[in-house]
Design a protein around this motif. Structure first.
Motif, PDB file in Angstrom:
ATOM      1  N   LYS A   1       7.499  -9.328   3.515  1.00 40.87           N
ATOM      2  CA  LYS A   1       8.667  -8.814   2.804  1.00 40.87           C
ATOM      3  C   LYS A   1       8.990  -7.384   3.253  1.00 40.87           C
ATOM      4  O   LYS A   1       8.097  -6.576   3.435  1.00 40.87           O
ATOM      5  CB  LYS A   1       8.416  -8.835   1.303  1.00 40.87           C
ATOM      6  CG  LYS A   1       8.249 -10.252   0.762  1.00 40.87           C
ATOM      7  CD  LYS A   1       8.463 -10.300  -0.700  1.00 40.87           C
ATOM      8  CE  LYS A   1       8.388 -11.655  -1.323  1.00 40.87           C
ATOM      9  NZ  LYS A   1       8.005 -12.781  -0.613  1.00 40.87           N
ATOM     10  N   ILE A   2      10.268  -7.092   3.398  1.00 37.97           N
ATOM     11  CA  ILE A   2      10.688  -5.727   3.732  1.00 37.97           C
ATOM     12  C   ILE A   2      10.656  -4.914   2.448  1.00 37.97           C
ATOM     13  O   ILE A   2      11.387  -5.202   1.497  1.00 37.97           O
ATOM     14  CB  ILE A   2      12.080  -5.693   4.375  1.00 37.97           C
ATOM     15  CG1 ILE A   2      12.053  -6.455   5.697  1.00 37.97           C
ATOM     16  CG2 ILE A   2      12.545  -4.249   4.584  1.00 37.97           C
ATOM     17  CD1 ILE A   2      13.398  -6.608   6.356  1.00 37.97           C
ATOM     18  N   ILE A   3       9.801  -3.920   2.417  1.00 37.35           N
ATOM     19  CA  ILE A   3       9.644  -3.080   1.233  1.00 37.35           C
ATOM     20  C   ILE A   3      10.672  -1.960   1.241  1.00 37.35           C
ATOM     21  O   ILE A   3      11.250  -1.628   0.215  1.00 37.35           O
ATOM     22  CB  ILE A   3       8.207  -2.544   1.148  1.00 37.35           C
ATOM     23  CG1 ILE A   3       7.234  -3.727   0.988  1.00 37.35           C
ATOM     24  CG2 ILE A   3       8.056  -1.535   0.028  1.00 37.35           C
ATOM     25  CD1 ILE A   3       5.786  -3.377   1.095  1.00 37.35           C
ATOM     26  N   GLN A   4      10.898  -1.361   2.404  1.00 38.75           N
ATOM     27  CA  GLN A   4      11.937  -0.338   2.535  1.00 38.75           C
ATOM     28  C   GLN A   4      12.370  -0.252   3.990  1.00 38.75           C
ATOM     29  O   GLN A   4      11.615  -0.587   4.895  1.00 38.75           O
ATOM     30  CB  GLN A   4      11.460   1.024   2.021  1.00 38.75           C
ATOM     31  CG  GLN A   4      10.257   1.593   2.739  1.00 38.75           C
ATOM     32  CD  GLN A   4       9.866   2.967   2.226  1.00 38.75           C
ATOM     33  OE1 GLN A   4      10.713   3.822   2.000  1.00 38.75           O
ATOM     34  NE2 GLN A   4       8.568   3.188   2.054  1.00 38.75           N
ATOM     35  N   SER A   5      13.594   0.211   4.183  1.00 36.10           N
ATOM     36  CA  SER A   5      14.155   0.369   5.516  1.00 36.10           C
ATOM     37  C   SER A   5      14.947   1.667   5.549  1.00 36.10           C
ATOM     38  O   SER A   5      15.778   1.913   4.669  1.00 36.10           O
ATOM     39  CB  SER A   5      15.070  -0.812   5.844  1.00 36.10           C
ATOM     40  OG  SER A   5      15.648  -0.664   7.113  1.00 36.10           O
ATOM     41  N   LEU A   6      14.679   2.507   6.550  1.00 32.05           N
ATOM     42  CA  LEU A   6      15.348   3.799   6.688  1.00 32.05           C
ATOM     43  C   LEU A   6      15.880   3.942   8.105  1.00 32.05           C
ATOM     44  O   LEU A   6      15.229   3.514   9.055  1.00 32.05           O
ATOM     45  CB  LEU A   6      14.372   4.945   6.389  1.00 32.05           C
ATOM     46  CG  LEU A   6      13.715   4.916   5.003  1.00 32.05           C
ATOM     47  CD1 LEU A   6      12.542   5.879   4.950  1.00 32.05           C
ATOM     48  CD2 LEU A   6      14.724   5.244   3.936  1.00 32.05           C
TER      49      LEU A   6
ATOM     50  N   SER B   1      -0.756   1.025   1.568  1.00 27.59           N
ATOM     51  CA  SER B   1      -1.555   1.373   2.753  1.00 27.59           C
ATOM     52  C   SER B   1      -1.766   0.181   3.676  1.00 27.59           C
ATOM     53  O   SER B   1      -2.091   0.350   4.841  1.00 27.59           O
ATOM     54  CB  SER B   1      -2.902   1.969   2.341  1.00 27.59           C
ATOM     55  OG  SER B   1      -3.649   1.019   1.613  1.00 27.59           O
ATOM     56  N   SER B   2      -1.583  -1.035   3.168  1.00 24.42           N
ATOM     57  CA  SER B   2      -1.766  -2.237   3.985  1.00 24.42           C
ATOM     58  C   SER B   2      -0.501  -2.629   4.756  1.00 24.42           C
ATOM     59  O   SER B   2      -0.526  -3.570   5.549  1.00 24.42           O
ATOM     60  CB  SER B   2      -2.193  -3.404   3.092  1.00 24.42           C
ATOM     61  OG  SER B   2      -1.195  -3.661   2.110  1.00 24.42           O
ATOM     62  N   SER B   3       0.590  -1.920   4.539  1.00 20.77           N
ATOM     63  CA  SER B   3       1.864  -2.267   5.182  1.00 20.77           C
ATOM     64  C   SER B   3       1.862  -2.018   6.682  1.00 20.77           C
ATOM     65  O   SER B   3       1.116  -1.186   7.193  1.00 20.77           O
ATOM     66  CB  SER B   3       3.000  -1.439   4.572  1.00 20.77           C
ATOM     67  OG  SER B   3       3.225  -1.801   3.247  1.00 20.77           O
ATOM     68  N   LYS B   4       2.706  -2.747   7.362  1.00 23.34           N
ATOM     69  CA  LYS B   4       3.013  -2.517   8.772  1.00 23.34           C
ATOM     70  C   LYS B   4       4.375  -1.821   8.825  1.00 23.34           C
ATOM     71  O   LYS B   4       5.203  -1.993   7.936  1.00 23.34           O
ATOM     72  CB  LYS B   4       3.107  -3.826   9.552  1.00 23.34           C
ATOM     73  CG  LYS B   4       1.913  -4.735   9.409  1.00 23.34           C
ATOM     74  CD  LYS B   4       0.757  -4.260  10.194  1.00 23.34           C
ATOM     75  CE  LYS B   4      -0.340  -5.344  10.164  1.00 23.34           C
ATOM     76  NZ  LYS B   4      -1.613  -4.818  10.510  1.00 23.34           N
ATOM     77  N   ILE B   5       4.601  -1.051   9.880  1.00 21.97           N
ATOM     78  CA  ILE B   5       5.885  -0.377  10.068  1.00 21.97           C
ATOM     79  C   ILE B   5       6.500  -0.878  11.377  1.00 21.97           C
ATOM     80  O   ILE B   5       5.878  -0.783  12.436  1.00 21.97           O
ATOM     81  CB  ILE B   5       5.730   1.159  10.121  1.00 21.97           C
ATOM     82  CG1 ILE B   5       4.993   1.692   8.887  1.00 21.97           C
ATOM     83  CG2 ILE B   5       7.103   1.812  10.282  1.00 21.97           C
ATOM     84  CD1 ILE B   5       5.703   1.517   7.570  1.00 21.97           C
TER      85      ILE B   5
ATOM     86  N   GLU C   1       9.268  -0.799   6.481  1.00 21.94           N
ATOM     87  CA  GLU C   1       7.934  -1.082   5.950  1.00 21.94           C
ATOM     88  C   GLU C   1       7.879  -2.561   5.598  1.00 21.94           C
ATOM     89  O   GLU C   1       8.708  -3.060   4.831  1.00 21.94           O
ATOM     90  CB  GLU C   1       7.651  -0.237   4.716  1.00 21.94           C
ATOM     91  CG  GLU C   1       6.269  -0.510   4.128  1.00 21.94           C
ATOM     92  CD  GLU C   1       5.930   0.310   2.901  1.00 21.94           C
ATOM     93  OE1 GLU C   1       4.801   0.161   2.411  1.00 21.94           O
ATOM     94  OE2 GLU C   1       6.797   1.070   2.421  1.00 21.94           O
ATOM     95  N   ILE C   2       6.904  -3.253   6.182  1.00 21.82           N
ATOM     96  CA  ILE C   2       6.738  -4.704   5.976  1.00 21.82           C
ATOM     97  C   ILE C   2       5.442  -4.914   5.195  1.00 21.82           C
ATOM     98  O   ILE C   2       4.371  -4.500   5.633  1.00 21.82           O
ATOM     99  CB  ILE C   2       6.659  -5.468   7.330  1.00 21.82           C
ATOM    100  CG1 ILE C   2       7.761  -5.034   8.291  1.00 21.82           C
ATOM    101  CG2 ILE C   2       6.617  -6.959   7.094  1.00 21.82           C
ATOM    102  CD1 ILE C   2       9.151  -5.406   7.876  1.00 21.82           C
ATOM    103  N   GLY C   3       5.538  -5.589   4.048  1.00 25.15           N
ATOM    104  CA  GLY C   3       4.354  -5.865   3.225  1.00 25.15           C
ATOM    105  C   GLY C   3       3.442  -6.861   3.903  1.00 25.15           C
ATOM    106  O   GLY C   3       3.885  -7.784   4.585  1.00 25.15           O
ATOM    107  N   GLN C   4       2.129  -6.679   3.715  1.00 24.48           N
ATOM    108  CA  GLN C   4       1.120  -7.573   4.295  1.00 24.48           C
ATOM    109  C   GLN C   4       0.284  -8.221   3.209  1.00 24.48           C
ATOM    110  O   GLN C   4      -0.033  -7.645   2.235  1.00 24.48           O
ATOM    111  CB  GLN C   4       0.213  -6.797   5.246  1.00 24.48           C
ATOM    112  CG  GLN C   4       0.949  -6.258   6.449  1.00 24.48           C
ATOM    113  CD  GLN C   4       1.618  -7.331   7.260  1.00 24.48           C
ATOM    114  OE1 GLN C   4       0.983  -8.231   7.775  1.00 24.48           O
ATOM    115  NE2 GLN C   4       2.927  -7.277   7.366  1.00 24.48           N
TER     116      GLN C   4
END
Length: 158
Positions: A28-33, A62-66, A155-158
């Motif tokens: 899931k996309i958590i945020q996009s800038l 902290s587990s997210s990928k960017i 930011e992509i949730g993992q």
């Protein structure tokens, strides 16, 4: 039984409901800038130097990928190439010499360059992703004549 009729254009969800939870889950996309950059930068160095194309993000998990995606316009001479790399703060990502890719052509002229990477910062502190570039000879212009380029970080949730 009571019936409710909702007319098109009569209910605006954002006016009536507020989301206060957390978005979680893999993929899931958590945020996009994003940032648009149109300042011309001249690169003459054979070592990596900043292009000025940068975007900061503060990951929520902290587990997210960017995911980093940068689109730039470059102008180069006929005998040179440009290499670009993504930096997380002061750390270069990708292969040390080649970065994220080499842009070359036998003819001089403008080239549209896309540089991207998928990073695992393991942090919830602010991070700045910056595109750096270098040349083998001569000059390379990034955003020549102040043509717009951009950088997006997601930011992509993992």
């Amino acid at each position: 039984m009571a019936l409710t009729k909702v007319r098109a254009g009569g209910l605006t969800l954002s006016d009536n409901f507020a989301f206060t939870g957390n978005i979680t889950g893999s993929g899931k996309i958590i945020q996009s800038l994003s940032t648009v950059e149109n300042t011309q930068v001249l690169i003459t160095s054979t070592s990596y130097v900043t292009t000025g194309v940068a975007q900061a993000i503060t990951p929520k998990l902290s587990s997210s990928k960017i995911l980093v995606i940068a689109n730039m316009n470059i102008y180069k001479g006929s005998t040179n190439f440009a290499k670009f790399a993504v930096y997380r703060d002061s750390t270069q990502l990708g292969v040390s010499d080649h970065g994220m890719g080499e842009f070359s052509d036998l003819a001089a002229g403008g080239v549209f360059a896309t540089v991207s990477c998928f990073d695992s910062p393991s942090s919830t502190s602010e991070i700045t992703y910056t595109i750096f570039g270098k040349v083998n000879s001569s000059n390379v212009y990034v955003q020549p004549n102040n043509v717009e380029g951009s950088i997006t970080v997601m930011e992509i949730g993992q």
